[in-house]
Design a protein around this motif. Structure first.
Motif, PDB file in Angstrom:
ATOM      1  N   LEU A   1       3.981  34.473  14.323  1.00 32.55           N
ATOM      2  CA  LEU A   1       3.043  34.533  13.190  1.00 32.55           C
ATOM      3  C   LEU A   1       3.316  35.741  12.302  1.00 32.55           C
ATOM      4  O   LEU A   1       2.423  36.210  11.587  1.00 32.55           O
ATOM      5  CB  LEU A   1       1.589  34.584  13.669  1.00 32.55           C
ATOM      6  CG  LEU A   1       0.920  33.263  14.022  1.00 32.55           C
ATOM      7  CD1 LEU A   1      -0.549  33.504  14.335  1.00 32.55           C
ATOM      8  CD2 LEU A   1       1.050  32.228  12.914  1.00 32.55           C
TER       9      LEU A   1
ATOM     10  N   ILE B   1       3.407  38.764  12.843  1.00 34.39           N
ATOM     11  CA  ILE B   1       2.461  39.886  13.037  1.00 34.39           C
ATOM     12  C   ILE B   1       3.062  41.185  12.529  1.00 34.39           C
ATOM     13  O   ILE B   1       4.165  41.518  12.896  1.00 34.39           O
ATOM     14  CB  ILE B   1       2.094  40.006  14.543  1.00 34.39           C
ATOM     15  CG1 ILE B   1       1.191  38.829  14.947  1.00 34.39           C
ATOM     16  CG2 ILE B   1       1.416  41.338  14.870  1.00 34.39           C
ATOM     17  CD1 ILE B   1       0.829  38.800  16.436  1.00 34.39           C
TER      18      ILE B   1
ATOM     19  N   VAL C   1       0.076  37.938   9.290  1.00 36.27           N
ATOM     20  CA  VAL C   1      -0.305  36.647   9.868  1.00 36.27           C
ATOM     21  C   VAL C   1      -0.718  35.616   8.813  1.00 36.27           C
ATOM     22  O   VAL C   1      -0.379  34.436   8.928  1.00 36.27           O
ATOM     23  CB  VAL C   1      -1.420  36.820  10.925  1.00 36.27           C
ATOM     24  CG1 VAL C   1      -0.860  37.436  12.188  1.00 36.27           C
ATOM     25  CG2 VAL C   1      -2.571  37.675  10.397  1.00 36.27           C
TER      26      VAL C   1
ATOM     27  N   THR D   1       2.538  35.961  20.595  1.00 34.51           N
ATOM     28  CA  THR D   1       1.348  36.458  19.898  1.00 34.51           C
ATOM     29  C   THR D   1       0.177  36.710  20.851  1.00 34.51           C
ATOM     30  O   THR D   1      -0.548  37.688  20.684  1.00 34.51           O
ATOM     31  CB  THR D   1       0.880  35.497  18.777  1.00 34.51           C
ATOM     32  OG1 THR D   1       0.615  34.243  19.343  1.00 34.51           O
ATOM     33  CG2 THR D   1       1.919  35.340  17.696  1.00 34.51           C
TER      34      THR D   1
ATOM     35  N   THR E   1      -4.986  36.113  18.065  1.00 32.47           N
ATOM     36  CA  THR E   1      -4.446  34.756  18.167  1.00 32.47           C
ATOM     37  C   THR E   1      -5.559  33.721  18.074  1.00 32.47           C
ATOM     38  O   THR E   1      -5.391  32.670  17.449  1.00 32.47           O
ATOM     39  CB  THR E   1      -3.631  34.601  19.474  1.00 32.47           C
ATOM     40  OG1 THR E   1      -2.701  35.684  19.554  1.00 32.47           O
ATOM     41  CG2 THR E   1      -2.867  33.296  19.491  1.00 32.47           C
TER      42      THR E   1
ATOM     43  N   MET F   1      -6.424  33.465  14.394  1.00 34.85           N
ATOM     44  CA  MET F   1      -5.422  32.830  13.544  1.00 34.85           C
ATOM     45  C   MET F   1      -5.248  31.348  13.886  1.00 34.85           C
ATOM     46  O   MET F   1      -5.033  30.530  12.998  1.00 34.85           O
ATOM     47  CB  MET F   1      -4.079  33.571  13.638  1.00 34.85           C
ATOM     48  CG  MET F   1      -4.121  34.976  13.082  1.00 34.85           C
ATOM     49  SD  MET F   1      -5.101  35.174  11.554  1.00 34.85           S
ATOM     50  CE  MET F   1      -4.220  34.084  10.437  1.00 34.85           C
TER      51      MET F   1
END
Ligand SMILES: [Zn+2]
Length: 421
Positions: A311, A313, A316, A336, A344, A347
């Motif tokens: 993602l 990070i 994100v 993640t 997580t 998201m």
């Protein structure tokens, strides 16, 4: 008070129902760096194997000297009591971090300890060494985790159980200074063929060797990518031959070369139907690997399937938007959950709003040495998914059978489809 996972991550009734429904579910572990098992079981292990790999960032952040960390990880002859003395001052600072949780889950679920302590580190070390025998991967990955296939971005294509572990070819190795400048030094003597064309042919030979071992994917990384300019890249490459014994590349030169190297790799991916896994974010100067760099690659090669890792990070929302807007990009949430389960959860919840369900992969454990931690990482990922889906069930937006179906896609079917397993 006895340590219980529920004290850290309380699952309500719907969460528990969904979590339990996932207990025997087949899983594709969509990203690992695992060593071939014979190499892993040939090492002598102790409690510290549970804190090798990513825990380095937290331990060194807490004050452990990097050379001490390296010795704890790599010195198989260092007495375990000395290792414990070096580790003990820092453990209280990192034990609640998400990187440490898979270690603590192994301690609790498999060895029956609430935590690692002065009283049990020697026993824990002995028990880990007992486990460390041929059949280790089968026992943990297949039997405990129900992992059908694990995708491995590996450095070698030797000694793997290819029924279980599917290798990804690492184009990432070929954009490094070490690889490019090593080739320049070697080819300056006339063999192999000089110049960027010679380099690309040499790289392609390596790719074809990999193809004979299976055909799953290519591992790349985001960088400040520019549309490939072969003439510019040729000129840079040729100039390296006249920069003395220790030639160096500037970042801008490296990006120009890497874009042309990627061009060859993406053409190979398209010709052989291979998905390109793309690391983004997290490591080192993560600005260099931010996920937005994938956009010109994804639009430049619409026939190539890209699987965007981690993602991006900390970027994100950019990553989720890329998953939404570019049909040849999927989102792979490997790593993640152990960076932050809370992030997580948030998201994945937003992903349900924004991204088609068949474009999300929920799990890849991303370990090299500590295969034991795959178990805890998977458990954490299932808890995350249970929390996210239970919220939707609780609001009446989906029923439990739909939640189970989505979990099956995220943990298995999507990765199998995206990587054509
Ligand atoms: Zn990785």
């Amino acid at each position: 008070m006895s340590f219980e996972w529920e004290t850290l991550m309380i699952l309500d009734k719907a969460e528990t129902t969904i979590f339990e429904a996932m207990s025997e579910m087949p899983v594709v572990d969509a990203h690992e760096h695992l060593l071939p098992e014979p190499q892993r079981v040939a090492r002598r292990v102790d409690f510290f194997i549970l804190f090798s790999t990513y825990s380095k960032a937290d331990l060194c952040g807490a004050g452990m000297a990097p050379d001490v960390y390296d010795r704890l990880r790599n010195d198989q002859d260092m007495p375990v009591d000395q290792k414990w003395k070096a580790f003990r001052p820092f453990y209280p600072f990192v034990r609640h971090g998400a990187y440490a949780r898979p270690a603590r889950i192994w301690l609790k679920d498999v060895l029956g300890y609430d935590d690692l302590t002065e009283d049990n580190y020697a026993e824990v070390s002995a028990r880990l060494q007992e486990w460390n025998a041929p059949g280790l991967y089968d026992r943990i990955l297949r039997r405990m985790c129900h992992i059908r296939t694990a995708l491995v971005a590996c450095e070698t294509y030797q000694e793997y159980d290819f029924d279980l572990l599917k290798p990804l070819w690492r184009v990432i190795n070929f954009i490094s200074d070490k690889s490019i400048l090593g080739f320049v030094r070697q080819s300056a003597t006339g063999k192999p063929g000089k110049g960027l064309a010679g380099y690309l042919d040499w790289m392609e030979e390596d790719f074809h060797q990999y193809l004979q071992r299976g055909r799953v994917g290519i591992k790349a990384i985001c960088f400040p990518y520019e549309p490939p300019d072969t003439a510019k890249a040729d000129a840079i490459f040729d100039s390296l031959y006249s920069r003395g014994d220790e030639p160096k590349l500037s970042p801008a030169e490296r990006y120009t070369l890497a874009s042309v190297i990627y061009d060859r790799a993406f053409r190979l991916a398209q010709a052989h139907g291979l998905t390109v896994a793309v690391h983004s974010g997290v490591w080192g100067d993560f600005r260099e690997s931010q996920p937005a760099h994938l956009i010109p690659m994804a639009t430049g090669y619409p026939g190539v399937s890209f699987d965007l890792f981690h993602l991006g990070i900390p970027y994100v929302r950019e990553a989720v938007m890329i998953g939404k807007m570019f049909p040849n990009v999927s989102l792979n949430l490997c790593w993640t959950t152990v960076l932050s389960p809370e992030l997580t959860v948030r998201m994945l919840d937003e992903c349900i709003d924004m991204v088609p369900m068949n474009r999300i992969i929920a799990f890849g454990a991303d370990y090299n040495l500590p295969v034991e931690k795959v178990y805890g990482h998977l458990k954490m990922a299932k808890q995350v998914v249970a929390r996210v889906l239970a919220k939707r069930v609780g609001r009446g937006e989906m029923d439990l059978s739909e939640a189970r179906r989505i979990a099956g896609m995220w943990f298995c079917d999507n990765a199998a489809g995206i990587y054509r397993l």
